[in-house]
Scaffold this motif. Structure first.
Motif, PDB file in Angstrom:
ATOM      1  N   SER A  49      -1.830 -21.068  11.652  1.00 24.55           N
ATOM      2  CA  SER A  49      -1.436 -20.198  10.537  1.00 24.55           C
ATOM      3  C   SER A  49      -1.398 -18.736  10.963  1.00 24.55           C
ATOM      4  N   PHE A  50      -2.361 -18.333  11.812  1.00 20.31           N
ATOM      5  CA  PHE A  50      -2.388 -16.947  12.283  1.00 20.31           C
ATOM      6  C   PHE A  50      -1.108 -16.632  13.054  1.00 20.31           C
ATOM      7  N   CYS A  51      -0.725 -17.506  13.978  1.00 20.58           N
ATOM      8  CA  CYS A  51       0.492 -17.286  14.757  1.00 20.58           C
ATOM      9  C   CYS A  51       1.719 -17.256  13.854  1.00 20.58           C
ATOM     10  N   PHE A  52       1.739 -18.127  12.863  1.00 12.49           N
ATOM     11  CA  PHE A  52       2.875 -18.183  11.943  1.00 12.49           C
ATOM     12  C   PHE A  52       3.006 -16.878  11.160  1.00 12.49           C
ATOM     13  N   VAL A  53       1.905 -16.398  10.592  1.00 17.91           N
ATOM     14  CA  VAL A  53       1.938 -15.162   9.796  1.00 17.91           C
ATOM     15  C   VAL A  53       2.210 -13.953  10.683  1.00 17.91           C
ATOM     16  N   ALA A  54       1.555 -13.906  11.855  1.00 19.40           N
ATOM     17  CA  ALA A  54       1.755 -12.775  12.760  1.00 19.40           C
ATOM     18  C   ALA A  54       3.199 -12.703  13.244  1.00 19.40           C
ATOM     19  N   ASN A  55       3.813 -13.864  13.499  1.00 16.90           N
ATOM     20  CA  ASN A  55       5.203 -13.886  13.922  1.00 16.90           C
ATOM     21  C   ASN A  55       6.115 -13.367  12.823  1.00 16.90           C
ATOM     22  N   PRO A 176       5.532 -21.227  16.302  1.00  8.25           N
ATOM     23  CA  PRO A 176       5.443 -19.766  16.183  1.00  8.25           C
ATOM     24  C   PRO A 176       5.319 -19.051  17.521  1.00  8.25           C
ATOM     25  N   ILE A 177       4.707 -19.724  18.513  1.00 13.50           N
ATOM     26  CA  ILE A 177       4.605 -19.107  19.835  1.00 13.50           C
ATOM     27  C   ILE A 177       5.987 -18.970  20.461  1.00 13.50           C
ATOM     28  N   LEU A 178       6.792 -20.027  20.371  1.00 15.51           N
ATOM     29  CA  LEU A 178       8.155 -19.963  20.886  1.00 15.51           C
ATOM     30  C   LEU A 178       8.985 -18.931  20.139  1.00 15.51           C
ATOM     31  N   ALA A 179       8.793 -18.866  18.811  1.00 16.80           N
ATOM     32  CA  ALA A 179       9.532 -17.889  18.009  1.00 16.80           C
ATOM     33  C   ALA A 179       9.148 -16.465  18.396  1.00 16.80           C
ATOM     34  N   PHE A 180       7.872 -16.255  18.682  1.00 20.32           N
ATOM     35  CA  PHE A 180       7.415 -14.926  19.095  1.00 20.32           C
ATOM     36  C   PHE A 180       8.052 -14.527  20.424  1.00 20.32           C
ATOM     37  N   LEU A 181       8.122 -15.451  21.370  1.00 23.61           N
ATOM     38  CA  LEU A 181       8.756 -15.167  22.651  1.00 23.61           C
ATOM     39  C   LEU A 181      10.241 -14.880  22.470  1.00 23.61           C
TER      40      LEU A 181
END
Length: 305
Positions: A49-55, A176-181
């Motif tokens: 959830s953190f990665c999702f919101v941060a992204n 979300p990690i892939l989306a952030f990249l």
């Protein structure tokens, strides 16, 4: 007005992240010891959830930076996005307390809605930031294609999660990690495009696939360049890209000239027009390289002083 909207959104997102971590349930066994398995699972789901919101914060913040004023329609979409986003802590807690097909479905549907609304907001803000119609249409096409892929994949993930709960959780972590990249790559490419004038920007998007060779090479190169320390302050970082671009243009001009004699009058006329267009494109690129070189020399001279 834009600053107040962005600050308001940042405050809401900060509160959401705080609520998620405060609601982490810590279970204890009968002897008073902490149940480490449940704790690690809870922290893992919190991290998703953190990665999702941060992204989401990263993407919307970067999109808002490109515009000067927030339109009423965009404000309504952003408030709607924050409303759905505010439900994420509750969905995360449900998923932590009882990781079942039903709770995973609730979490998946909610994140799907948030992703869809966020992507529509980014498309609207991007269209407002671009003034050239050709660039806007090209960017719209690219963003819409990305949105179709992202939404379709999340729909398939909902079905997959109905049969395989734990593997679906791992995929929700990776997304979300892939989306952030991907956002980092897009930002790095935007930095390149910002150094070009409108004609060169149109040339770049027209020849982008030929310039990079394929999407994988473009993605890996831009991501690697973005990770270099001090990359944003180095105007020399795109000289190699421009040199390769110029080499591709030279090759295309030579190929077209070699086959001119094989064409009929009508096709020859079109080929000559394409050659003239490419030669103008090459001239603009050489001018841009010269400007970049002068700026680099000026900065080096200023540093020595």
């Amino acid at each position: 007005m834009k600053e107040r909207v962005v600050v308001f959104g940042d405050a809401i997102i900060a509160i959401i992240l705080t609520i998620i971590v405060l609601e982490l349930p810590i279970q204890t066994a009968t002897n008073g010891m902490v149940d480490m398995n449940s704790l690690f699972r809870a922290v893992g789901i919190y991290f998703i959830s953190f990665c999702f919101v941060a992204n989401l914060w990263f993407q919307t913040g970067y999109a808002f930076n490109k515009i000067e004023q927030v339109k009423n329609k965009d404000l309504v979409i952003y408030l709607l996005l924050l409303f759905f986003l505010s439900l994420v802590p509750s969905a995360t807690r449900l998923l932590i307390e009882d990781t079942t097909k039903q709770t995973l479905l609730i979490y998946g549907v909610l994140t799907l809605i948030v992703t869809f609304v966020m992507r529509r907001l980014i498309v609207a803000l991007t269209g407002q930031a671009l003034t050239d119609d050709e660039q806007r249409n090209h960017r719209f096409h690219e963003l819409n294609r990305q949105d179709i892929v992202a939404i379709s994949f999340r729909l398939l993930l909902l079905v997959f999660g109905n049969f395989f709960v734990k593997p679906a959780l791992v995929i929700y972590l990776i997304l979300p990690i892939l989306a952030f990249l991907q956002n980092i790559v897009d930002r790095e490419e935007d930095n390149l495009v910002a150094t070009l004038d409108e004609d060169q920007q149109a040339d770049y998007f027209q020849d982008r696939d030929q310039l990079w060779g394929n999407s994988v090479r473009r993605y890996s190169t831009l991501l690697r360049d973005s990770m270099k320390q001090g990359n944003d302050q180095d105007p020399d970082r795109w000289k190699q890209v421009m040199s390769e671009w110029e080499g591709n243009i030279d090759q295309e001009i030579n190929d077209r000239k070699k086959h001119l004699f094989e064409l009929n009058d009508s096709d020859k006329h079109h080929a000559e027009r394409d050659i003239a267009r490419l030669e103008k494109q090459k001239q603009r690129l050489e001018m841009q390289k010269a400007m970049t070189e002068r700026r680099l020399n000026q900065e080096n001279t200023h540093k020595k002083k």
